[in-house]
Scaffold this active site. Structure first.
Site, PDB file in Angstrom:
ATOM      1  N   ARG A  91      -0.172   2.545 -41.369  1.00  0.00           N
ATOM      2  CA  ARG A  91      -1.272   1.617 -41.088  1.00  0.00           C
ATOM      3  C   ARG A  91      -2.149   2.236 -40.001  1.00  0.00           C
ATOM      4  O   ARG A  91      -1.923   2.039 -38.805  1.00  0.00           O
ATOM      5  CB  ARG A  91      -0.731   0.244 -40.695  1.00  0.00           C
ATOM      6  CG  ARG A  91       0.055  -0.404 -41.842  1.00  0.00           C
ATOM      7  CD  ARG A  91       0.463  -1.825 -41.559  1.00  0.00           C
ATOM      8  NE  ARG A  91       1.252  -2.370 -42.645  1.00  0.00           N
ATOM      9  CZ  ARG A  91       1.858  -3.564 -42.621  1.00  0.00           C
ATOM     10  NH1 ARG A  91       1.737  -4.340 -41.551  1.00  0.00           N
ATOM     11  NH2 ARG A  91       2.575  -3.986 -43.648  1.00  0.00           N
ATOM     12  N   GLU A 125       7.611 -11.314 -34.064  1.00  0.00           N
ATOM     13  CA  GLU A 125       7.731 -11.595 -35.492  1.00  0.00           C
ATOM     14  C   GLU A 125       8.686 -10.590 -36.118  1.00  0.00           C
ATOM     15  O   GLU A 125       8.481  -9.384 -36.024  1.00  0.00           O
ATOM     16  CB  GLU A 125       6.369 -11.504 -36.177  1.00  0.00           C
ATOM     17  CG  GLU A 125       6.428 -11.796 -37.679  1.00  0.00           C
ATOM     18  CD  GLU A 125       5.116 -11.521 -38.396  1.00  0.00           C
ATOM     19  OE1 GLU A 125       5.167 -10.998 -39.522  1.00  0.00           O
ATOM     20  OE2 GLU A 125       4.052 -11.823 -37.812  1.00  0.00           O
ATOM     21  N   GLN A 144      10.123  -1.355 -43.176  1.00  0.00           N
ATOM     22  CA  GLN A 144      10.733  -2.667 -43.346  1.00  0.00           C
ATOM     23  C   GLN A 144      11.547  -2.714 -44.623  1.00  0.00           C
ATOM     24  O   GLN A 144      11.415  -1.865 -45.498  1.00  0.00           O
ATOM     25  CB  GLN A 144       9.669  -3.763 -43.343  1.00  0.00           C
ATOM     26  CG  GLN A 144       8.656  -3.696 -44.473  1.00  0.00           C
ATOM     27  CD  GLN A 144       7.531  -4.730 -44.304  1.00  0.00           C
ATOM     28  OE1 GLN A 144       7.127  -5.054 -43.195  1.00  0.00           O
ATOM     29  NE2 GLN A 144       7.036  -5.233 -45.411  1.00  0.00           N
ATOM     30  N   ASP A 191      -1.115  -3.705 -50.814  1.00  0.00           N
ATOM     31  CA  ASP A 191      -1.310  -4.886 -49.986  1.00  0.00           C
ATOM     32  C   ASP A 191      -2.610  -4.699 -49.201  1.00  0.00           C
ATOM     33  O   ASP A 191      -2.753  -3.734 -48.457  1.00  0.00           O
ATOM     34  CB  ASP A 191      -0.113  -5.009 -49.033  1.00  0.00           C
ATOM     35  CG  ASP A 191      -0.177  -6.234 -48.145  1.00  0.00           C
ATOM     36  OD1 ASP A 191      -1.225  -6.901 -48.118  1.00  0.00           O
ATOM     37  OD2 ASP A 191       0.821  -6.512 -47.460  1.00  0.00           O
ATOM     38  N   ASP A 234       6.486 -17.226 -41.517  1.00  0.00           N
ATOM     39  CA  ASP A 234       6.824 -16.122 -40.624  1.00  0.00           C
ATOM     40  C   ASP A 234       7.999 -16.550 -39.759  1.00  0.00           C
ATOM     41  O   ASP A 234       8.029 -17.693 -39.266  1.00  0.00           O
ATOM     42  CB  ASP A 234       5.652 -15.757 -39.708  1.00  0.00           C
ATOM     43  CG  ASP A 234       4.574 -14.942 -40.407  1.00  0.00           C
ATOM     44  OD1 ASP A 234       4.807 -14.525 -41.563  1.00  0.00           O
ATOM     45  OD2 ASP A 234       3.511 -14.728 -39.798  1.00  0.00           O
ATOM     46  N   SER A 236       8.061 -11.703 -42.464  1.00  0.00           N
ATOM     47  CA  SER A 236       7.010 -12.454 -43.134  1.00  0.00           C
ATOM     48  C   SER A 236       7.440 -12.616 -44.581  1.00  0.00           C
ATOM     49  O   SER A 236       7.851 -11.640 -45.222  1.00  0.00           O
ATOM     50  CB  SER A 236       5.678 -11.698 -43.047  1.00  0.00           C
ATOM     51  OG  SER A 236       4.677 -12.364 -43.769  1.00  0.00           O
TER      52      SER A 236
END
Length: 336
Positions: free
Chosen positions: A111, A250, A126, A57, A237, A253
């Protein structure tokens, strides 16, 4: 620290030991219900992928993946995944799944360029899920029905946790509110996208923001979205208002994935048509992969939300700046 929110008189209702038990309670209940409602089968997933495959991604296009070479494979370069958004479509085909069937998995990512605050961590965990759909189901109505299903699972989880723990009250509304990014911009024309999200989430309690990635009439996109997995006209989202730290949070997604036409159009808009030569992208263009809908649901974020924690570091182990750790300690926020 700049983006750290420390609520006054904060005190976690659970100590570190009981927090660990509660995390398992949340995860077990939610993933079981999600799998049942969406007809998903649990599968194993990679921590890293071949850099040349095009499967990673790219997020907003500037984040640097963690990469390394593999000695036993001619120094082939691999990348730790940012998410499994594209890998899942390959898996559905390879594993022989059929229309209406899907998969879900634990996705762990690093990340390294994330800006760290109450809800953003270098470590991302996730549930990534993906489901095969038909050409006729590539529409807004089908997307909304799927969003409603995911939201019902979230709300049922809150109900379950409220029964298990006396200090947890129900705050999620019965229904989720739908609004497109263009409608949101028209509603709050003088605010930034993040401010718009905050105002609408606080007003509605739970909101689904639709059509993220393409430019709005004002010439700016609402938010960044990689051009090669979600169809920007058919994505969403899920955000909820989180009163503990007064933010729009959030939780998920998701979106209907690109077909050939959407992929070529979005690669052109994102000025990265060169990606069309990568193996994943060629498979989409040649219509060799199933049409799918899928998304990611933050594991630590829903644990933070349902356990009413002030910082994501209270429900996951990661690395945090010393200054942040000191400020959290002073405020009674116990980081794992």
């Amino acid at each position: 620290m700049k983006n750290l929110i420390l609520p006054e008189d904060y005190k976690s209702e659970l100590d570190l030991h009981d927090t660990q038990l509660a995390i398992k309670t949340v995860k077990d209940f939610f993933q079981g219900m999600l799998a049942q409602r969406l007809n998903l089968t649990r599968v194993s997933a990679p921590l890293f992928v071949d850099k040349a495959s095009g499967l990673n991604d790219n997020l907003n296009g500037y984040e640097r993946p963690v990469s390394f070479d593999i000695k036993a494979d001619g120094d082939r370069e691999a990348e730790v995944v940012h998410s499994l958004a594209k890998w899942k479509r390959f898996a559905l085909k390879k594993y022989g799944f059929s229309h209406g069937e899907g998969i879900y998995t634990d996705m762990n990512a690093i990340r390294r360029d994330e800006d760290l605050d109450n809800i953003h961590s270098v470590f991302v965990d996730q549930w990534d899920w993906e489901k095969i759909i038909s050409k006729e189901e590539r529409n807004m109505d089908f997307l909304k029905e799927t969003v409603k299903t995911v939201y019902k699972c979230l709300r049922k989880t809150e109900q379950f946790m409220a029964i298990q723990y006396d200090y947890i009250d129900m705050i999620l509304p019965k229904d989720i509110y739908f609004i497109t990014t263009e409608e949101l911009a028209e509603l709050f024309p003088d605010n930034t996208p993040k401010e718009r999200e905050y105002y609408i989430a606080k007003a509605k309690g739970a909101v689904c923001i639709l059509q993220i990635g393409d430019k709005l009439e004002n010439g700016e996109p609402h938010d960044g979205r990689a051009p090669d997995y979600d169809d920007w006209s058919l994505n969403a989202d899920i955000l909820v208002y989180y009163p503990v730290i007064d933010i729009a949070l959030e939780l998920s997604s998701m979106g209907i994935r690109v077909d050939k036409d959407a992929l070529l159009s979005q690669l052109d808009k994102a000025d990265c048509k060169d990606r069309a030569t990568l193996p994943f992208h060629k498979a989409v263009i040649n219509e060799e992969l199933p049409l799918t809908i899928g998304g990611g649901i933050g594991q630590s974020r829903i644990c933070m939300f349902f356990l009413r924690k002030a910082h994501i570091g209270e429900v996951q182990s990661s690395i945090w700046p010393d200054e942040m750790l000191k400020e959290c300690e002073k405020a009674g926020v116990k980081i794992l």
